[in-house]
Design a protein around this motif. Structure first.
Motif, PDB file in Angstrom:
ATOM      1  N   VAL A  46      13.410  -8.171   6.857  1.00  0.00           N
ATOM      2  CA  VAL A  46      12.028  -8.357   7.289  1.00  0.00           C
ATOM      3  C   VAL A  46      11.230  -7.069   7.129  1.00  0.00           C
ATOM      4  N   ARG A  47      10.047  -7.188   6.532  1.00  0.00           N
ATOM      5  CA  ARG A  47       9.131  -6.059   6.516  1.00  0.00           C
ATOM      6  C   ARG A  47       8.399  -6.034   7.855  1.00  0.00           C
ATOM      7  N   LEU A  48       8.265  -4.863   8.455  1.00  0.00           N
ATOM      8  CA  LEU A  48       7.704  -4.772   9.798  1.00  0.00           C
ATOM      9  C   LEU A  48       6.254  -5.248   9.869  1.00  0.00           C
ATOM     10  N   SER A  49       5.540  -5.226   8.753  1.00  0.00           N
ATOM     11  CA  SER A  49       4.177  -5.747   8.740  1.00  0.00           C
ATOM     12  C   SER A  49       4.144  -7.243   9.053  1.00  0.00           C
ATOM     13  N   GLU A  50       5.283  -7.927   8.868  1.00  0.00           N
ATOM     14  CA  GLU A  50       5.359  -9.366   9.121  1.00  0.00           C
ATOM     15  C   GLU A  50       5.703  -9.681  10.580  1.00  0.00           C
ATOM     16  N   VAL A  51       6.085  -8.666  11.345  1.00  0.00           N
ATOM     17  CA  VAL A  51       6.468  -8.870  12.754  1.00  0.00           C
ATOM     18  C   VAL A  51       5.230  -8.729  13.625  1.00  0.00           C
ATOM     19  N   ARG A  81      10.852   4.189  18.118  1.00  0.00           N
ATOM     20  CA  ARG A  81      11.116   4.125  16.683  1.00  0.00           C
ATOM     21  C   ARG A  81       9.932   3.607  15.867  1.00  0.00           C
ATOM     22  N   LEU A  82       9.015   2.854  16.496  1.00  0.00           N
ATOM     23  CA  LEU A  82       7.925   2.220  15.763  1.00  0.00           C
ATOM     24  C   LEU A  82       6.694   3.108  15.719  1.00  0.00           C
ATOM     25  N   ASP A  83       5.936   2.981  14.644  1.00  0.00           N
ATOM     26  CA  ASP A  83       4.707   3.742  14.448  1.00  0.00           C
ATOM     27  C   ASP A  83       3.659   3.284  15.461  1.00  0.00           C
ATOM     28  N   ALA A  84       3.225   4.204  16.334  1.00  0.00           N
ATOM     29  CA  ALA A  84       2.289   3.864  17.404  1.00  0.00           C
ATOM     30  C   ALA A  84       0.901   3.509  16.874  1.00  0.00           C
ATOM     31  N   ARG A  85       0.623   3.823  15.620  1.00  0.00           N
ATOM     32  CA  ARG A  85      -0.675   3.450  15.051  1.00  0.00           C
ATOM     33  C   ARG A  85      -0.756   1.953  14.768  1.00  0.00           C
ATOM     34  N   THR A  86       0.390   1.302  14.692  1.00  0.00           N
ATOM     35  CA  THR A  86       0.428  -0.135  14.391  1.00  0.00           C
ATOM     36  C   THR A  86       0.988  -0.952  15.543  1.00  0.00           C
ATOM     37  N   PHE A  87       1.990  -0.410  16.250  1.00  0.00           N
ATOM     38  CA  PHE A  87       2.681  -1.173  17.296  1.00  0.00           C
ATOM     39  C   PHE A  87       2.303  -0.618  18.668  1.00  0.00           C
ATOM     40  N   PHE A  88       1.827  -1.503  19.552  1.00  0.00           N
ATOM     41  CA  PHE A  88       1.267  -1.105  20.847  1.00  0.00           C
ATOM     42  C   PHE A  88       2.031  -1.772  21.977  1.00  0.00           C
ATOM     43  N   ARG A  89       2.435  -0.976  22.956  1.00  0.00           N
ATOM     44  CA  ARG A  89       3.145  -1.503  24.137  1.00  0.00           C
ATOM     45  C   ARG A  89       2.119  -2.137  25.070  1.00  0.00           C
ATOM     46  N   PRO A 144       0.831  -1.197   0.000  1.00  0.00           N
ATOM     47  CA  PRO A 144       0.000   0.000   0.000  1.00  0.00           C
ATOM     48  C   PRO A 144       0.862   1.242   0.000  1.00  0.00           C
ATOM     49  N   ASP A 145       0.337   2.306  -0.570  1.00  0.00           N
ATOM     50  CA  ASP A 145       1.067   3.571  -0.620  1.00  0.00           C
ATOM     51  C   ASP A 145       0.691   4.402   0.589  1.00  0.00           C
ATOM     52  N   PRO A 146       1.582   4.552   1.586  1.00  0.00           N
ATOM     53  CA  PRO A 146       1.245   5.310   2.786  1.00  0.00           C
ATOM     54  C   PRO A 146       0.929   6.754   2.483  1.00  0.00           C
ATOM     55  N   ALA A 147       1.470   7.309   1.414  1.00  0.00           N
ATOM     56  CA  ALA A 147       1.219   8.719   1.086  1.00  0.00           C
ATOM     57  C   ALA A 147      -0.207   8.940   0.620  1.00  0.00           C
ATOM     58  N   ALA A 148      -0.873   7.850   0.177  1.00  0.00           N
ATOM     59  CA  ALA A 148      -2.220   8.012  -0.344  1.00  0.00           C
ATOM     60  C   ALA A 148      -3.230   8.299   0.745  1.00  0.00           C
ATOM     61  N   THR A 149      -2.924   7.882   1.983  1.00  0.00           N
ATOM     62  CA  THR A 149      -3.871   8.074   3.070  1.00  0.00           C
ATOM     63  C   THR A 149      -3.348   8.966   4.165  1.00  0.00           C
ATOM     64  N   ALA A 150      -2.065   9.187   4.200  1.00  0.00           N
ATOM     65  CA  ALA A 150      -1.493   9.973   5.298  1.00  0.00           C
ATOM     66  C   ALA A 150      -1.681  11.461   5.048  1.00  0.00           C
ATOM     67  N   ALA A 165      16.100  10.637  11.783  1.00  0.00           N
ATOM     68  CA  ALA A 165      16.295   9.822  12.984  1.00  0.00           C
ATOM     69  C   ALA A 165      15.031   9.733  13.822  1.00  0.00           C
ATOM     70  N   THR A 166      14.065  10.712  13.678  1.00  0.00           N
ATOM     71  CA  THR A 166      12.858  10.715  14.487  1.00  0.00           C
ATOM     72  C   THR A 166      11.642  10.252  13.693  1.00  0.00           C
ATOM     73  N   THR A 167      11.809   9.919  12.443  1.00  0.00           N
ATOM     74  CA  THR A 167      10.690   9.452  11.638  1.00  0.00           C
ATOM     75  C   THR A 167      10.314   8.036  12.056  1.00  0.00           C
ATOM     76  N   PRO A 168       9.056   7.793  12.470  1.00  0.00           N
ATOM     77  CA  PRO A 168       8.685   6.442  12.893  1.00  0.00           C
ATOM     78  C   PRO A 168       8.813   5.436  11.761  1.00  0.00           C
ATOM     79  N   LEU A 169       9.183   4.232  12.124  1.00  0.00           N
ATOM     80  CA  LEU A 169       9.231   3.142  11.162  1.00  0.00           C
ATOM     81  C   LEU A 169       7.820   2.579  11.013  1.00  0.00           C
ATOM     82  N   THR A 170       7.271   2.569   9.810  1.00  0.00           N
ATOM     83  CA  THR A 170       5.925   2.079   9.579  1.00  0.00           C
ATOM     84  C   THR A 170       5.950   0.604   9.231  1.00  0.00           C
ATOM     85  N   GLU A 171       4.768   0.030   9.109  1.00  0.00           N
ATOM     86  CA  GLU A 171       4.679  -1.394   8.773  1.00  0.00           C
ATOM     87  C   GLU A 171       5.240  -1.690   7.386  1.00  0.00           C
TER      88      GLU A 171
END
Length: 249
Positions: free
Chosen positions: A156-161, A192-200, A120-126, A135-141
């Motif tokens: 590894v693509r982060l969507s697979e983790v 470093r991880l995008d909080a919209r996808t990765f939750f503590r 998917p193109d993240p720019a299409a919805t962001a 250095a502060t840009t979150p890593l997305t899926e």
């Protein structure tokens, strides 16, 4: 498709530029002579594809990948054939022997286009955001990371983790059937991880929300979450409240 060439040979870089020139959808956005120069370049540009030599002064191409928190797709270009297996173990798109043939390069680029089209193109919805330091840009899926555990390596693509979990002073990464350990803290990963996808979920675990299979109430107003492919994760009381707020309408 934007491409960066990393090779210590000026003639090899020139030849690759020449070969890429016949593909109208390819733009070379930078060159680097070695790993250190490539790291500096990749801190300022985010290409879709890396054409990467293996043997270079200082660090190898594999060591460069191991040092990157996120990396584009990779096609190795080398004069040595003995590293092909290792290249595919890190999920490289292709492995081209020098001198690179136009037909082989065309086939490798076709793989890159196919994989890019499947994402998917993240720019299409962001929504537009103000520029920030790399250095502060979150890593997305959609970002790809290089993981090394001893002699084993993965790309590894982060969507697979599906899960990050503390284990004996390291962090264990769950993807596919693999469980490698990396020398990173959960606090570092959370930043470093995008909080919209990765939750503590608790002090020991970060989950990928898109891998949640089921949720059930647990003791003391907490939650228990089952991830597709396992395992089950108990969410702390404080984070259970945050989880409900995060996912409620």
């Amino acid at each position: 498709m934007e491409v960066v060439i990393v090779d210590d040979s000026r003639l090899a870089r020139t030849e690759l530029r020449h070969l890429l020139g016949v593909f109208p959808d390819i733009t070379v956005v930078g060159e680097a002579r070695h790993a250190a120069e490539a790291r500096e370049l990749l801190a300022t540009v985010r290409p879709d594809l890396l054409l990467l030599d293996i043997h270079m002064p200082g660090e190898t191409g594999f060591e460069l990948l191991a040092s990157l928190e996120a990396a584009p797709q990779v096609i190795f270009t080398t004069a040595y054939d003995e590293y092909a297996l290792q290249a595919f173990e890190v999920n490289a798109l292709d492995y081209l022997l020098k001198p690179v043939q136009t037909e082989r390069l065309a086939a490798a680029l076709a793989k890159a286009r196919a994989r890019a089209a499947a994402l998917p193109d993240p720019a299409a919805t962001a929504a537009p955001e103000a520029p920030t330091e790399a250095a502060t840009t979150p890593l997305t899926e959609n970002d790809q990371v290089f993981v090394r555990d001893g002699e084993q390596c993965w790309f590894v693509r982060l969507s697979e983790v599906r899960l990050f979990e503390i284990s004996a002073g390291y962090t264990q990464i769950y993807f596919d059937t693999h469980r490698p350990l990396i020398p990173r803290t959960l606090q570092h990963l959370e930043q470093r991880l995008d909080a919209r996808t990765f939750f503590r979920a608790n002090r020991q675990q970060i989950i990928n929300l898109k891998w949640v299979e089921s949720i059930e109430p647990w003791f003391s107003n907490t939650l228990k979450i089952r991830l597709r492919g396992g395992p089950e994760v108990e969410v702390s009381r404080q984070q259970s409240a945050r989880f409900r707020e995060l996912l409620s309408l």
